[in-house]
Design an enzyme around this catalytic site. Structure first.
Site, PDB file in Angstrom:
ATOM      1  N   HIS A 134     -27.676   3.940  -4.775  1.00 12.39           N
ATOM      2  CA  HIS A 134     -28.899   4.411  -5.454  1.00 12.39           C
ATOM      3  C   HIS A 134     -29.922   3.283  -5.664  1.00 12.39           C
ATOM      4  O   HIS A 134     -31.070   3.568  -6.016  1.00 12.39           O
ATOM      5  CB  HIS A 134     -28.563   5.018  -6.819  1.00 12.39           C
ATOM      6  CG  HIS A 134     -27.744   6.276  -6.725  1.00 12.39           C
ATOM      7  ND1 HIS A 134     -28.130   7.353  -5.962  1.00 12.39           N
ATOM      8  CD2 HIS A 134     -26.553   6.618  -7.293  1.00 12.39           C
ATOM      9  CE1 HIS A 134     -27.200   8.308  -6.058  1.00 12.39           C
ATOM     10  NE2 HIS A 134     -26.239   7.881  -6.849  1.00 12.39           N
ATOM     11  N   ASP A 178     -20.999  10.501  -0.350  1.00 10.72           N
ATOM     12  CA  ASP A 178     -20.957  10.609  -1.814  1.00 10.72           C
ATOM     13  C   ASP A 178     -21.599  11.939  -2.221  1.00 10.72           C
ATOM     14  O   ASP A 178     -22.418  12.483  -1.483  1.00 10.72           O
ATOM     15  CB  ASP A 178     -21.761   9.433  -2.404  1.00 10.72           C
ATOM     16  CG  ASP A 178     -21.604   9.289  -3.901  1.00 10.72           C
ATOM     17  OD1 ASP A 178     -20.781   8.464  -4.333  1.00 10.72           O
ATOM     18  OD2 ASP A 178     -22.322  10.000  -4.642  1.00 10.72           O
ATOM     19  N   HIS A 190     -23.752  12.379  -4.296  1.00 14.11           N
ATOM     20  CA  HIS A 190     -25.175  12.146  -4.565  1.00 14.11           C
ATOM     21  C   HIS A 190     -25.854  11.531  -3.339  1.00 14.11           C
ATOM     22  O   HIS A 190     -25.263  10.682  -2.660  1.00 14.11           O
ATOM     23  CB  HIS A 190     -25.325  11.188  -5.758  1.00 14.11           C
ATOM     24  CG  HIS A 190     -24.611  11.658  -6.987  1.00 14.11           C
ATOM     25  ND1 HIS A 190     -23.429  11.097  -7.416  1.00 14.11           N
ATOM     26  CD2 HIS A 190     -24.911  12.653  -7.852  1.00 14.11           C
ATOM     27  CE1 HIS A 190     -23.022  11.731  -8.520  1.00 14.11           C
ATOM     28  NE2 HIS A 190     -23.899  12.673  -8.795  1.00 14.11           N
ATOM     29  N   ASP A 243     -16.831  11.392  -5.166  1.00 18.61           N
ATOM     30  CA  ASP A 243     -17.152  12.263  -6.298  1.00 18.61           C
ATOM     31  C   ASP A 243     -17.516  13.693  -5.891  1.00 18.61           C
ATOM     32  O   ASP A 243     -17.935  14.493  -6.726  1.00 18.61           O
ATOM     33  CB  ASP A 243     -18.243  11.652  -7.183  1.00 18.61           C
ATOM     34  CG  ASP A 243     -19.374  11.023  -6.399  1.00 18.61           C
ATOM     35  OD1 ASP A 243     -19.395  11.174  -5.155  1.00 18.61           O
ATOM     36  OD2 ASP A 243     -20.238  10.369  -7.010  1.00 18.61           O
TER      37      ASP A 243
HETATM   38 ZN   LIG Z   1     -22.055   9.639  -6.616  1.00 20.10          ZN
END
Ligand SMILES: [Zn+2]
Length: 306
Positions: A126, A163, A165, A244
Site C-alpha cells: 500500500h 492480497d 486488498h 488475507d
Molecule cells: Zn491485505
C-alpha cells in the site's frame, strides 16, 4: 528448485500492541508451520542485509524518506496515518524488511537460488511513492522491482498481487512502465478504494465481489492473467503474497482456503516454465488469522518451490 527463505528477528521491534492485527506473531506462526512441513531442511536462509538509500530512492521520493525519519517517534508510538501506527522501532524494521527483499533479489539474480520467500513485516504494497498507508511504510516489492530493472537490466518483470486488498502503492510506483506487468486481484469494493478499472496499460485489475470463493478466483486468474503472462514472458516474477483473502481472515471478506494458495503457487511456478528463467520472489503482505496465515503460506511455498 533451490528455495531461499528470508526473515530476521528485528521485526519484534515493530510492536504496535497486541490488539493490532499486524503483529510479530505472524512471522512466528509461519516459521512454526514451515518447520512442521520440513521445508527448512533444504533451504538457503538469509535476511540480514541492510537496505541502502539508493535502493529506496528508486521507488520512493527523497522527501518522503526524510518525512518518515522526521515523524519516527523517539519513544512510544504515534499514528502515522489513520490506520498505520509507528512505534519507536518501526522505521528500522521497515528498512530491515526492505533490505531482506533486496537481499533475496540479489541472490535470485546472481543465481544462488531460484525461488525466494520473504517472511517480513511491516507489509509494503500500500505504500505509494510518497505516502504511507494500510500498515505499510516502504513498498518492498516496488523497491526490488526497480532494482531488478535499473541495476540488473531486466526488461520484463511480472508483479502478481493476490492480497485481499489492491496493491495501490505498487501500481502508483510502477504504472505505465512497460517493463512491468502488474496483475492484482482484490476484494471490491474495499480498502484502499483506489482506481480499480484498467486505466493503465500495464496493470490488470481483477476485482472480486465480497464472498468470492477460490474456484471463481481460479477462473478469473486463468481468464484474465494467464495469456497475458505467457505472452509477456517475464524474466522475473515478484509476488505480493498476502493471505488475507482466506475465509477465516478477520479483515478480508473473501472465501479462499489453503488449497487455493497451493493452486496459486503452482500457477505461478508454471508460468514461463519452458523459458530460460523462471525466478520467483514472493514477499509477505497481509494475512491476520494466525492459523490460516501459517497454513496458507505453507501450502503456497510447498507448491511454488518446485
Ligand atoms: Zn491485505
Amino acid at each position: 528448485m533451490k528455495l531461499g527463505y528470508y526473515s530476521n528477528t528485528t521485526h519484534f521491534d515493530h510492536d504496535v500492541g497486541d490488539m493490532h492485527p499486524e503483529h510479530p506473531m505472524r512471522i512466528i506462526a509461519i516459521n512454526h508451520q514451515l518447520e512442521r512441513l520440513g521445508i527448512f531442511h533444504d533451504v538457503y536462509k538469509g535476511g540480514e542485509q541492510q537496505i541502502v538509500r539508493q535502493d529506496l530512492l528508486r521507488a520512493h521520493e527523497l522527501g518522503y524518506i526524510e518525512q518518515l525519519q522526521t515523524m519516527s517517534p523517539a519513544n512510544g508510538s504515534i499514528l502515522a496515518s489513520i490506520d498505520t501506527p509507528m512505534a519507536v522501532g518501526s522505521l528500522g524494521v521497515a528498512y530491515k524488511a526492505a533490505g531482506c527483499v533486496v537481499e533475496a533479489l540479489d541472490d535470485l539474480l546472481q543465481n544462488k537460488i531460484e525461488r525466494a520467500f520473504c517472511a517480513i513485516r511491516p507489509p509494503g504494497h500500500h505504500a505509494e511513492k510518497n505516502k504511507l498507508m494500510g500498515f505499510c511504510f516502504l513498498n518492498n516489492v516496488a523497491i526490488a522491482a526497480r532494482k531488478a530493472q535499473q541495476v540488473y537490466g531486466l526488461e520484463r518483470i511480472a508483479i502478481i498481487d493476490f492480497d485481499v486488498h489492491q496493491g495501490n502503492g505498487t501500481i502508483d510506483i510502477l504504472a505505465n512502465d512497460p517493463a512491468f506487468l502488474i496483475c492484482s486481484s482484490f476484494q471490491h469494493p474495499s480498502f484502499p478504494f483506489s482506481h480499480w478499472r484498467n486505466i493503465y496499460a500495464n496493470v490488470i485489475n481483477t476485482p472480486l465481489n465480497g464472498g468470492t470463493g477460490g474456484l471463481e478466483m481460479r477462473r478469473a486468474v486463468e481468464s484474465q492473467w494467464l495469456k497475458q503472462l505467457q505472452d509477456f514472458k517475464p524474466q522475473l516474477t515478484i509476488v505480493s503474497a498476502g493471505f488475507d483473502a482466506h475465509t477465516d481472515d478477520p479483515i478480508g471478506g473473501l472465501n479462499w482456503t489453503e488449497s487455493d494458495y497451493a493452486w496459486l503457487g503452482s500457477f505461478l511456478s508454471a508460468i514461463n516454465k519452458e523459458g530460460s528463467s523462471n525466478k520467483i520472489l514472493a514477499v509477505l503482505e497481509g494475512g491476520y488469522n494466525l492459523d490460516a496465515l501459517a497454513a496458507s503460506c505453507g501450502e503456497f511455498i510447498t507448491a511454488f518451490k518446485d
